[in-house]
Scaffold this motif. Structure first.
Motif, PDB file in Angstrom:
ATOM      1  N   LYS A   6       0.812  -1.212   0.000  1.00 22.86           N
ATOM      2  CA  LYS A   6       0.000   0.000   0.000  1.00 22.86           C
ATOM      3  C   LYS A   6       0.848   1.267   0.000  1.00 22.86           C
ATOM      4  O   LYS A   6       0.438   2.289  -0.547  1.00 22.86           O
ATOM      5  CB  LYS A   6      -0.921   0.017   1.224  1.00 22.86           C
ATOM      6  N   GLN A   7       2.037   1.220   0.615  1.00 20.91           N
ATOM      7  CA  GLN A   7       2.762   2.456   0.906  1.00 20.91           C
ATOM      8  C   GLN A   7       4.018   2.694   0.082  1.00 20.91           C
ATOM      9  O   GLN A   7       4.365   3.840  -0.188  1.00 20.91           O
ATOM     10  CB  GLN A   7       3.128   2.489   2.397  1.00 20.91           C
ATOM     11  N   ALA A   8       4.725   1.676  -0.291  1.00 27.95           N
ATOM     12  CA  ALA A   8       6.017   1.879  -0.959  1.00 27.95           C
ATOM     13  C   ALA A   8       5.803   2.235  -2.427  1.00 27.95           C
ATOM     14  O   ALA A   8       5.276   1.455  -3.198  1.00 27.95           O
ATOM     15  CB  ALA A   8       6.868   0.622  -0.839  1.00 27.95           C
ATOM     16  N   ARG A   9       6.234   3.415  -2.817  1.00 27.57           N
ATOM     17  CA  ARG A   9       6.130   3.877  -4.206  1.00 27.57           C
ATOM     18  C   ARG A   9       7.457   3.714  -4.939  1.00 27.57           C
ATOM     19  O   ARG A   9       7.488   3.549  -6.152  1.00 27.57           O
ATOM     20  CB  ARG A   9       5.694   5.339  -4.246  1.00 27.57           C
ATOM     21  N   SER A  10       8.554   3.819  -4.199  1.00 25.54           N
ATOM     22  CA  SER A  10       9.880   3.667  -4.792  1.00 25.54           C
ATOM     23  C   SER A  10      10.841   3.235  -3.698  1.00 25.54           C
ATOM     24  O   SER A  10      10.508   3.273  -2.502  1.00 25.54           O
ATOM     25  CB  SER A  10      10.357   4.977  -5.432  1.00 25.54           C
ATOM     26  N   GLY A  11      12.038   2.821  -4.099  1.00 26.92           N
ATOM     27  CA  GLY A  11      13.030   2.411  -3.113  1.00 26.92           C
ATOM     28  C   GLY A  11      14.380   2.189  -3.763  1.00 26.92           C
ATOM     29  O   GLY A  11      14.489   2.046  -4.983  1.00 26.92           O
ATOM     30  N   GLN A  12      15.412   2.197  -2.929  1.00 24.92           N
ATOM     31  CA  GLN A  12      16.750   1.868  -3.401  1.00 24.92           C
ATOM     32  C   GLN A  12      17.521   1.200  -2.277  1.00 24.92           C
ATOM     33  O   GLN A  12      17.265   1.444  -1.095  1.00 24.92           O
ATOM     34  CB  GLN A  12      17.487   3.107  -3.907  1.00 24.92           C
ATOM     35  N   ALA A  13      18.456   0.336  -2.653  1.00 23.37           N
ATOM     36  CA  ALA A  13      19.193  -0.441  -1.663  1.00 23.37           C
ATOM     37  C   ALA A  13      20.447  -1.009  -2.302  1.00 23.37           C
ATOM     38  O   ALA A  13      20.607  -1.007  -3.526  1.00 23.37           O
ATOM     39  CB  ALA A  13      18.326  -1.580  -1.116  1.00 23.37           C
ATOM     40  N   GLN A  14      21.329  -1.521  -1.473  1.00 25.41           N
ATOM     41  CA  GLN A  14      22.430  -2.358  -1.915  1.00 25.41           C
ATOM     42  C   GLN A  14      21.992  -3.811  -1.757  1.00 25.41           C
ATOM     43  O   GLN A  14      21.158  -4.122  -0.899  1.00 25.41           O
ATOM     44  CB  GLN A  14      23.674  -2.075  -1.086  1.00 25.41           C
ATOM     45  N   PHE A  15      22.542  -4.701  -2.568  1.00 20.91           N
ATOM     46  CA  PHE A  15      22.141  -6.102  -2.466  1.00 20.91           C
ATOM     47  C   PHE A  15      23.344  -7.018  -2.639  1.00 20.91           C
ATOM     48  O   PHE A  15      24.328  -6.687  -3.289  1.00 20.91           O
ATOM     49  CB  PHE A  15      21.066  -6.443  -3.493  1.00 20.91           C
ATOM     50  N   THR A  16      23.204  -8.192  -2.031  1.00 21.82           N
ATOM     51  CA  THR A  16      24.105  -9.322  -2.275  1.00 21.82           C
ATOM     52  C   THR A  16      23.244 -10.506  -2.676  1.00 21.82           C
ATOM     53  O   THR A  16      22.226 -10.782  -2.035  1.00 21.82           O
ATOM     54  CB  THR A  16      24.919  -9.664  -1.023  1.00 21.82           C
ATOM     55  N   GLN A  17      23.636 -11.190  -3.729  1.00 20.73           N
ATOM     56  CA  GLN A  17      22.886 -12.332  -4.231  1.00 20.73           C
ATOM     57  C   GLN A  17      23.754 -13.580  -4.191  1.00 20.73           C
ATOM     58  O   GLN A  17      24.876 -13.580  -4.709  1.00 20.73           O
ATOM     59  CB  GLN A  17      22.419 -12.076  -5.664  1.00 20.73           C
ATOM     60  N   VAL A  18      23.235 -14.634  -3.582  1.00 24.71           N
ATOM     61  CA  VAL A  18      23.929 -15.919  -3.536  1.00 24.71           C
ATOM     62  C   VAL A  18      23.057 -16.949  -4.242  1.00 24.71           C
ATOM     63  O   VAL A  18      21.933 -17.219  -3.811  1.00 24.71           O
ATOM     64  CB  VAL A  18      24.219 -16.357  -2.087  1.00 24.71           C
ATOM     65  N   VAL A  19      23.567 -17.495  -5.349  1.00 21.28           N
ATOM     66  CA  VAL A  19      22.838 -18.488  -6.131  1.00 21.28           C
ATOM     67  C   VAL A  19      23.496 -19.846  -5.922  1.00 21.28           C
ATOM     68  O   VAL A  19      24.693 -20.005  -6.158  1.00 21.28           O
ATOM     69  CB  VAL A  19      22.839 -18.126  -7.626  1.00 21.28           C
ATOM     70  N   THR A  20      22.702 -20.807  -5.474  1.00 24.64           N
ATOM     71  CA  THR A  20      23.190 -22.169  -5.229  1.00 24.64           C
ATOM     72  C   THR A  20      22.498 -23.121  -6.187  1.00 24.64           C
ATOM     73  O   THR A  20      21.276 -23.256  -6.165  1.00 24.64           O
ATOM     74  CB  THR A  20      22.925 -22.601  -3.784  1.00 24.64           C
ATOM     75  N   SER A  21      23.285 -23.763  -7.045  1.00 26.06           N
ATOM     76  CA  SER A  21      22.743 -24.721  -8.000  1.00 26.06           C
ATOM     77  C   SER A  21      22.777 -26.122  -7.412  1.00 26.06           C
ATOM     78  O   SER A  21      23.625 -26.427  -6.557  1.00 26.06           O
ATOM     79  CB  SER A  21      23.543 -24.680  -9.304  1.00 26.06           C
ATOM     80  N   PRO A  22      21.871 -26.997  -7.835  1.00 24.35           N
ATOM     81  CA  PRO A  22      21.852 -28.364  -7.294  1.00 24.35           C
ATOM     82  C   PRO A  22      23.173 -29.085  -7.514  1.00 24.35           C
ATOM     83  O   PRO A  22      23.844 -28.880  -8.530  1.00 24.35           O
ATOM     84  CB  PRO A  22      20.716 -29.035  -8.080  1.00 24.35           C
ATOM     85  N   ALA A  23      23.535 -29.918  -6.557  1.00 21.79           N
ATOM     86  CA  ALA A  23      24.776 -30.686  -6.670  1.00 21.79           C
ATOM     87  C   ALA A  23      24.646 -31.761  -7.746  1.00 21.79           C
ATOM     88  O   ALA A  23      23.590 -32.373  -7.911  1.00 21.79           O
ATOM     89  CB  ALA A  23      25.108 -31.325  -5.331  1.00 21.79           C
ATOM     90  N   LYS A  24      25.724 -31.963  -8.496  1.00 23.51           N
ATOM     91  CA  LYS A  24      25.780 -33.066  -9.446  1.00 23.51           C
ATOM     92  C   LYS A  24      26.472 -34.256  -8.798  1.00 23.51           C
ATOM     93  O   LYS A  24      27.156 -34.103  -7.783  1.00 23.51           O
ATOM     94  CB  LYS A  24      26.527 -32.634 -10.707  1.00 23.51           C
ATOM     95  N   THR A  25      26.286 -35.399  -9.356  1.00 26.78           N
ATOM     96  CA  THR A  25      26.833 -36.624  -8.782  1.00 26.78           C
ATOM     97  C   THR A  25      28.338 -36.487  -8.532  1.00 26.78           C
ATOM     98  O   THR A  25      29.102 -36.176  -9.450  1.00 26.78           O
ATOM     99  CB  THR A  25      26.578 -37.814  -9.712  1.00 26.78           C
ATOM    100  N   GLY A  26      28.733 -36.691  -7.283  1.00 26.74           N
ATOM    101  CA  GLY A  26      30.140 -36.642  -6.933  1.00 26.74           C
ATOM    102  C   GLY A  26      30.722 -35.254  -6.813  1.00 26.74           C
ATOM    103  O   GLY A  26      31.929 -35.097  -6.620  1.00 26.74           O
ATOM    104  N   GLN A  27      29.860 -34.215  -6.911  1.00 26.05           N
ATOM    105  CA  GLN A  27      30.343 -32.837  -6.836  1.00 26.05           C
ATOM    106  C   GLN A  27      29.512 -32.050  -5.830  1.00 26.05           C
ATOM    107  O   GLN A  27      28.328 -32.331  -5.635  1.00 26.05           O
ATOM    108  CB  GLN A  27      30.259 -32.162  -8.214  1.00 26.05           C
ATOM    109  N   PRO A  28      30.122 -31.056  -5.180  1.00 24.64           N
ATOM    110  CA  PRO A  28      29.362 -30.213  -4.268  1.00 24.64           C
ATOM    111  C   PRO A  28      28.485 -29.240  -5.047  1.00 24.64           C
ATOM    112  O   PRO A  28      28.706 -29.020  -6.251  1.00 24.64           O
ATOM    113  CB  PRO A  28      30.461 -29.467  -3.500  1.00 24.64           C
ATOM    114  N   PRO A  29      27.498 -28.633  -4.408  1.00 26.01           N
ATOM    115  CA  PRO A  29      26.684 -27.619  -5.090  1.00 26.01           C
ATOM    116  C   PRO A  29      27.543 -26.447  -5.557  1.00 26.01           C
ATOM    117  O   PRO A  29      28.542 -26.098  -4.916  1.00 26.01           O
ATOM    118  CB  PRO A  29      25.700 -27.174  -4.001  1.00 26.01           C
ATOM    119  N   ARG A  30      27.183 -25.855  -6.672  1.00 21.80           N
ATOM    120  CA  ARG A  30      27.881 -24.679  -7.178  1.00 21.80           C
ATOM    121  C   ARG A  30      27.263 -23.426  -6.563  1.00 21.80           C
ATOM    122  O   ARG A  30      26.044 -23.267  -6.559  1.00 21.80           O
ATOM    123  CB  ARG A  30      27.793 -24.607  -8.706  1.00 21.80           C
TER     124      ARG A  30
END
Length: 221
Positions: free
Chosen positions: A37-61
């Motif tokens: 109802k109230q927010a018309r605009s905004g700005q911020a800093q962000f950090t994004q962490v993307v984790t992909s599914p692990a493949k056989t014998g490998q850790p997640p990326r």
């Protein structure tokens, strides 16, 4: 989706920030309603962490990126990625533009076709929570880590987004968006953490205008 630097679309479509009223809300759903109802605009800093599914014998990326974010209702937002690579993502209300500096390439798509039931549509397009209920189901989740949480689940199961978990924090000025935790249908998880958020700043009109640099290939899939 790989066209948008492989990890992004539907996640960063970001897009987007959240402040609401100056009191503590009963639950996350009420806080989300106040924001809508109230927010018309905004700005911020962000950090994004993307984790992909692990493949056989490998850790997640795991891939981490960071930058600045701005939005203005209805339907305009901008992500400026600064690390580890430079990208610019702009939604001007009609077209969604992605400029990949490394590839020397711009991708342009009709915004209405790309966004749909995404976090960007969830937080930047609609005027209130009721307007989103045609596309999403909402459920308050238990408080955790000092945040109030809401889970949004698209009603159409064939979409790319499986669920969006929104974390909100009460502040002296209102309720700030702290986290967007997005799970997609392929098992990939993207967590966006926002900081230094400013509610309803005056943003220059040029913020959401994109012009392809000279010599850059423009792709319109």
């Amino acid at each position: 989706m790989n066209i948008f630097r492989r990890d992004w679309i539907g996640v960063c479509c970001l897009g987007v920030a959240m402040l609401a009223s100056p009191w503590v809300h009963a639950d996350g759903l009420e806080a989300l309603s106040q924001f809508m109802k109230q927010a018309r605009s905004g700005q911020a800093q962000f950090t994004q962490v993307v984790t992909s599914p692990a493949k056989t014998g490998q850790p997640p990326r795991v891939k981490t990126s960071s930058g600045n974010f701005e939005f203005q209702r209805p339907g305009k937002f901008r992500f400026d990625y600064r690390k580890p690579f430079v990208q610019t993502l702009v939604a001007d209300g009609q077209t969604l533009w992605l400029h990949d500096l490394d590839l020397n390439q711009v991708t342009a798509r009709p915004q209405a076709q790309v966004l749909g039931a995404t976090p960007a549509a969830l937080l930047t397009a609609a005027s209130d929570l009721d307007a989103l209920k045609a596309d999403f189901q909402f459920k308050s989740e238990p408080d955790k880590d000092g945040l109030q949480w809401v889970r949004a689940t698209p009603k159409k199961p064939e979409g790319q987004i499986q669920s969006v978990l929104v974390g909100l924090r009460s502040t002296e000025k209102g309720v700030a968006l702290s986290v967007l935790d997005v799970q997609d249908s392929l098992g990939q998880r993207s967590v966006l953490t926002f900081s230094a958020f400013e509610l309803n700043p005056t943003l220059a009109a040029q913020t959401f205008v994109f012009r392809a640099p000279a010599g850059v290939d423009v792709i319109r899939p």
